[in-house]
Design an enzyme around this catalytic site. Structure first.
Site, PDB file in Angstrom:
ATOM      1  N   MET A 109      48.323 -20.809   4.754  1.00  0.00           N
ATOM      2  CA  MET A 109      48.411 -21.045   6.193  1.00  0.00           C
ATOM      3  C   MET A 109      47.218 -21.863   6.638  1.00  0.00           C
ATOM      4  SD  MET A 109      49.663 -20.688   9.211  1.00  0.00           S
ATOM      5  CE  MET A 109      50.925 -19.453   8.984  1.00  0.00           C
ATOM      6  N   CYS A 110      47.471 -22.852   7.438  1.00  0.00           N
ATOM      7  CA  CYS A 110      46.393 -23.689   7.945  1.00  0.00           C
ATOM      8  C   CYS A 110      46.708 -24.128   9.363  1.00  0.00           C
ATOM      9  CB  CYS A 110      46.202 -24.933   7.073  1.00  0.00           C
ATOM     10  SG  CYS A 110      45.810 -24.572   5.357  1.00  0.00           S
ATOM     11  N   GLY A 111      45.664 -24.548  10.044  1.00  0.00           N
ATOM     12  CA  GLY A 111      45.832 -25.262  11.304  1.00  0.00           C
ATOM     13  C   GLY A 111      45.548 -26.718  11.023  1.00  0.00           C
TER      14      GLY A 111
END
Length: 650
Positions: A1-3
């Protein structure tokens, strides 16, 4: 998960070397383990890339990543299959290595056609000035776009931010394929042309099924200076799942309903279906493919590997790596049972169960003393939640929680506790952390205003508000572990959150499926299921990814694994559901039969109950709203009010 985020400017006066503070803040919450920005300047345009990583596999790889030719990559995804990623490798780096070796457009499309798993990405090709971006076939990872009204800049981001201008300026990038922009041409022409490489299905007969979303639909809500066109070479991505089997039966079906419709359903009722050898085999195949999907999603995680050889970490000291959004209903019970197969036995599993405070009913005068005592023991305010997070639950809190609080005795809490007992009976060696997450009206209103509002947007209905808020509080994981011996404040630190979304859409779980079947038969039911799966990216998944990701956690969807969807799509509809049968049996029939085969008992017969009703969030505020109404509670608040919140601790 990343932004992930890319801000592009075509004019010097509109360019900023930093993202706006609130947008940067929201991105960092998604990726707490690494933050990095990279500026690429050209005579015609400037690109600011911003990456924020939640580390889950391989070596921590800061994003954005850049190669020696100046290409830049941002990746928010998980490669579960299709592209080889070794256990100790980082999939973002592996994907970038493959992309850097691609010689043409066709190579890039072939790569993304092979990936199985959720993803969104942004890829900048320096030599050609091309910016590629997109989401996976189901849209399991959020990606938004925002085009300035002046045509001087645009932004791509995993999550948006509150704006003083119109609320609808951030929009979800359609999960229709991959888009490409020529930044140099856009700067010169003062218009943005989005070239689409759509998803298409190629059958054995080489018949091409066209993309669902037309170019006109995608363009409808974009500014006039933005256009969407098909790529000149008619290249496309290969759809990762087989099309839905729309076959209808040649004759009336023997569906074992002679005595089923007139009697209350029991476990034995379901076992009648399993006497059919063909049905039993299909159910086992379903269990097998779903089990593999769960396995992939619970094992791609860093675990305690630095223990002295032969030394086992004491179970009571272990932390859960996986949490499940848990109502005790059929979807979450099957996921929990399969997760139990694959997660190491000495590792706890967090079951996140959310309840919203129900309105108190008038109490007779003679019970006033009891009411006063209950009032003095109220523990589920925001302050006590913070105490729970810090492990400082007060004595009054513990005293109150030892007795069931009727204000939080909502349907999902009742079925959740029953489901917990089933799981404990099935595997008493496992530590099952049943986390009772209780939300007051005051806390709901405050955190909707300060944190949840912008995560749900650009979706804006009453339904989006209810589900978005319920999922946010559930996935935050702050609550209580209640047992016969003690009550402990607890915060789930599991980075992976499993959710059952996708089961209802594919297996006729909603009441609208039953209504469509009653008016249009199996043909109508097939079309409803096809429609549900086709719109799941815009209706659910982007919102849920933004909401869960806000806690620095990753949502994973076993029912939307490509192999699971292909298997279910291959079956005729009557092998998945039988809506001539009553609720609690007919909808999601194949899943109920799987539950029986897995040894589950009462949960196999629970009728579908939507999260917003089971958690009772819909009862907290206005009761006369329709789910499809626009929700005033989600409207953008002023920037002055927003600034008060910046450093809120949740």
């Amino acid at each position: 998960m990343c932004g992930i985020c890319c801000s592009v400017s075509f004019s010097v006066e509109h360019f900023s070397k930093d993202l706006k503070e609130d947008l940067l803040h929201n991105l960092k919450r998604r990726g707490p383990n690494s933050s990095k920005q990279l500026l690429k300047s050209n005579v015609n345009y400037q690109c600011l890339f911003s990456g924020h990583v939640l580390h889950l596999r391989g070596v921590l790889t800061a994003q954005p990543v850049e190669d020696e030719r100046g290409n830049v990559f941002l990746w928010n995804g998980e490669v579960f299959s299709g592209v080889k990623v070794e256990a100790k490798e980082n999939d973002a780096q592996i994907m970038f290595n493959y992309l850097s070796s691609c010689k043409n457009e066709s190579d890039i499309l072939s790569l993304f056609s092979e990936v199985q798993g959720p993803w969104s990405f942004i890829y900048y090709q320096a030599s050609s000035h091309h910016l590629w971006f997109g989401r996976d076939f189901f849209g399991r990872r959020s990606l938004l776009w925002h085009f300035s009204n002046l045509g001087k800049s645009f932004c791509l981001s995993s999550v948006g931010a509150q704006m003083s201008e119109l609320a609808n300026q951030w929009q979800e990038v359609p999960a229709s394929g991959i888009f490409r922009i020529n930044l140099k041409s856009a700067s010169i022409s003062k218009s943005v042309v989005l070239k689409l490489y759509p998803w298409k299905y190629i059958s054995k007969e080489n018949v091409i099924k066209g993309c669902v979303n037309s170019l006109t639909q995608i363009s409808a809500n974009l500014p006039t200076f933005v256009s969407v066109v098909a790529n000149e070479a008619n290249l496309y991505l290969k759809e990762p799942v087989v099309p839905l089997n729309m076959m209808l039966p040649q004759a009336s079906l023997d569906i074992h309903r002679s005595n089923i419709s007139s009697t209350p359903p029991t476990r034995e009722t379901l076992q009648v279906f399993l006497t059919d050898g063909n049905m039993k085999e299909i159910v086992q195949q379903f269990i097998d493919v779903l089990s593999i999907a769960v396995k992939r999603r619970v094992l791609c995680l860093p675990r305690d590997e630095n223990l002295t050889p032969g030394k086992v970490l004491k179970t009571w000291n272990r932390k859960a790596n996986v949490a499940i959004l848990f109502s005790g209903g059929i979807d979450s019970m099957v996921i929990a049972t399969l997760a139990d197969r694959h997660i190491p036995l000495d590792e706890p599993i967090d079951l996140l169960n959310v309840a919203f405070m129900t309105k108190e009913k008038p109490i007779p005068t003679g019970l006033n003393k009891k009411r006063i005592k209950q009032k003095n023991c109220e523990i589920f305010s925001e302050d006590s939640s913070k105490n729970a997070a810090a492990g400082r639950g007060g004595g009054a809190a513990a005293a109150a929680a030892t007795s069931p609080d009727k204000q939080f005795s909502v349907p999902d809490r009742i079925t959740g506790r029953a489901g917990l007992k089933e799981l404990q009976a099935a595997n008493p060696s496992r530590i099952w952390n049943f986390v009772e997450i209780n939300v007051s009206l005051e806390e709901l209103q405050k955190l909707r205003r300060t944190r949840i509002c912008h995560l749900v947007q650009p979706l804006d209905t009453v339904l989006d508000d209810s589900i978005g808020c319920a999922v946010w509080f559930a996935s935050r994981g702050i609550g209580w572990l209640v047992s016969q011996d003690e009550v402990k404040s607890y915060q789930s630190n599991a980075k992976v959150v499993l959710t059952g979304i996708g089961a209802d859409e594919q297996l006729a779980g909603y009441s609208r499926h039953r209504a469509r079947f009653q008016t249009h038969g199996l043909e109508g039911l097939n079309k409803e299921i096809e429609m549900e799966l086709g719109r799941i990216s815009s209706r659910n998944l982007g919102r849920d990814d933004r909401v869960i990701g806000d806690h620095g956690k990753e949502a994973r969807f076993p029912f939307l694994d490509e192999n699971v969807v292909s298997f279910l799509n291959s079956l005729p509809v009557w092998e998945k559901a039988n809506l001539t049968l009553p609720r609690g049996i007919g909808e999601k029939l194949i899943l109920r039969l799987a539950a029986v085969e897995l040894g589950l008992t009462s949960s196999a017969l629970l009728p579908k109950r939507a999260m917003q009703f089971g958690s009772r969030i819909v009862k907290m505020e206005k009761n006369n709203e329709k789910a499809s109404d626009k929700c005033g509670r989600l409207q953008v608040i002023s920037l002055e009010n927003l600034s008060i919140e910046k450093e809120i601790t949740v």
